[in-house]
Scaffold this active site. Sequence first.
Site, PDB file in Angstrom:
ATOM      1  N   HIS A  23       8.974  -3.617   8.526  1.00  0.00           N
ATOM      2  CA  HIS A  23       7.950  -4.044   9.480  1.00  0.00           C
ATOM      3  C   HIS A  23       8.519  -4.487  10.812  1.00  0.00           C
ATOM      4  CE1 HIS A  23       5.403  -4.641   5.770  1.00  0.00           C
ATOM      5  NE2 HIS A  23       4.667  -3.855   6.529  1.00  0.00           N
TER       6      HIS A  23
ATOM      7  N   LYS B  84       1.051  -8.408   0.737  1.00  0.00           N
ATOM      8  CA  LYS B  84       2.180  -7.483   0.525  1.00  0.00           C
ATOM      9  C   LYS B  84       3.364  -8.031   1.315  1.00  0.00           C
ATOM     10  CE  LYS B  84       0.366  -3.834  -1.718  1.00  0.00           C
ATOM     11  NZ  LYS B  84      -0.270  -2.739  -0.975  1.00  0.00           N
TER      12      LYS B  84
ATOM     13  N   HIS C 150       8.370  -6.936   5.119  1.00  0.00           N
ATOM     14  CA  HIS C 150       9.769  -6.586   4.872  1.00  0.00           C
ATOM     15  C   HIS C 150      10.465  -6.028   6.103  1.00  0.00           C
ATOM     16  CE1 HIS C 150       8.579  -2.397   4.727  1.00  0.00           C
ATOM     17  NE2 HIS C 150       7.645  -2.692   3.851  1.00  0.00           N
TER      18      HIS C 150
HETATM   19  N1  ARG Z   1      -1.451  -1.652   7.693  1.00  0.00           N
HETATM   20  C1  ARG Z   1      -0.885  -0.350   7.892  1.00  0.00           C
HETATM   21  C2  ARG Z   1       0.423  -0.227   7.120  1.00  0.00           C
HETATM   22  O1  ARG Z   1       1.063  -1.209   6.841  1.00  0.00           O
HETATM   23  C3  ARG Z   1      -0.596  -0.052   9.324  1.00  0.00           C
HETATM   24  C4  ARG Z   1      -1.797  -0.044  10.204  1.00  0.00           C
HETATM   25  C5  ARG Z   1      -1.602   0.828  11.395  1.00  0.00           C
HETATM   26  N2  ARG Z   1      -2.684   0.786  12.326  1.00  0.00           N
HETATM   27  C6  ARG Z   1      -3.788   1.497  12.254  1.00  0.00           C
HETATM   28  N3  ARG Z   1      -4.694   1.318  13.183  1.00  0.00           N
HETATM   29  N4  ARG Z   1      -3.978   2.400  11.320  1.00  0.00           N
HETATM   30  O2  ARG Z   1       0.804   0.893   6.815  1.00  0.00           O
END
Ligand code: ARG
Length: 573
Positions: A134, A128, A131
């Site tokens: 982030h 993904k 962007h």
């Molecule tokens: N990958 C997730 C996102 O982009 C964020 C992860 C956050 N961390 C977690 N331990 N849930 O939305």
Amino acid sequence: MMINYKEQIAKILVEAEIGLSLEEIKEIIEVPSDSKMGDYAFPCFKLAKVLRKAPPMIAKDIAAKIADNALFEKVESVNAYVNMFLSRDAFMDHVVSEIVKTGKNYGRSEMGKGKKIIVEYSSPNIAKPFHIGHIRSTVIGNAIYKIYDCLGYETIRINHLGDYGTQFGKMICAYRHWGNKEDVIKEPIKTLLSYYTKFHVEVETHPELDDEARATFTALEKGAPEEVELWQWFRDESLKEFNRVYDMLGITFDSYAGESFYSDKMPRIVKELEEKGLLHESQGAQIVDLEAYGMPPALITKSDGSTLYLTRDVAAAVYRKEHYNFDKNIYVVASQQNLHFQQWIQVVELLGYEWARDCIHVPFGLVSLEDGTMSTRHGRVVFLEDVLNRAVEQTREIIKEKGVNTESLEETAKAVGIGAVVFQELSNNRIKDYVFSWNKVLNFEGETGPYVQYTHARACSVLRNAGEDLVNKASQLDNIDFSHVTGDAAYNLAKLMYEFPNVIIDAAEKYEPSVVTRHLIDIAQGFNRFYHEEHILVPDEAEKLAKIALVKAARDTIANGLGLLGIKAPEKM
Ligand code: ARG
């Protein structure tokens, strides 16, 4: 060791037998917002109740009692307040000497010694786009890590990659139908994303694709070699792209254990939930009921048995506790996920783990772009890498225009361009939404990164012009007469620098890097005021030496502050 002036003053007041304990007095002492009212003030309202006397009378008595103390230049009573002015000579001597002595370590402490802190940040989803949105978790998390590191905590930086879940079944399917290896290698994320988008279009008319994707994910979960190989490849290619951005930002991690890492650690959690009687069936799915806590149920497994994002977070927390035995486990994740974090932390608590409360969600608001390009509704994504590159390009132009004499234009443009984006990111209270503005980011005059970096470079330039001999003399604190730097601008600058270590602690306690950012702007402004109001390289050697010591202290404090934010401090710009 730097003197704790508040503590000193409290002791003097205890000795003056005003009738309150050290702790009580420390609670009451204030720093007046207007320095005309002194460096510290003691309001006497509370004492008035104890002594049954009018506050102004008490203030007058106290002022008379302590006025002779060598710590003070002057003590006044104004209405109910005792206003205390520190002896500037002694303050400047002590504070500037301490900073010069500690130099690049000024602000560091051992307060976190023996304590372990996990900071989880960035955590993008593979395949993904990485962007502009982030940037927030990435940069805020990195600063929080640096702040805790500076306070002596042992830190572990985790990138909890989104590298697992049913979407990878879709991705693999899409690749098999429409994919091309060369394209993926050339531009992995943009290409994989286009397949994924195509999948969603095609599935409208070919619903059987969904079944295929589900079966593919099941195969992946079971470890089927072909599926695992493709998934691994997507992951590797994505990480290459992410790492380009991390390199630009100077960010590294200790662990990339993402969601997939917990795939074999979830059965145990499901079993534990079951044994503790927490699991209930609902429409074929397994849930934990959280109604008693005012929350919707936590979904643990779907009806087809596959686990979910939330389950992986529970498993990850348990693993981290057992593997690292953290004192605090911090998650820098968008506020959109507030409920998700409340839910899973509650589940951990229900499992009976009292360390659940050491899992801390540090949320932040949204970032958008001025021209609205961030809205995913229009499907126009702005890649973080492109933003950083554009910042560097524009900075290169600005530096060229200014005709700055720097040997390494490229390096400076990178440090300033990227620093500018990071600084803006860390300027606002993290919970607030903010609009990314190109005009604000690269302004050298406003409350910006370039402004602070420029101030640092200016201090470096003063030191260069002063010459090595003098700077060495100042560094060795060789016979410096600090009575030469007791003007308002110099004194104000030293007071701000004196607060720097406390500011770092405050930022750590609030998980709020902007506390450091804003203080850094104050210090830079304080320095520039001193620079403009006073002539530094004066003929009088003793005066020049004292001023150079102050400039060196300011340069080091600013460099340390920028370092905490993950920003470089070029010596010329
Ligand atoms: N990958 C997730 C996102 O982009 C964020 C992860 C956050 N961390 C977690 N331990 N849930 O939305």
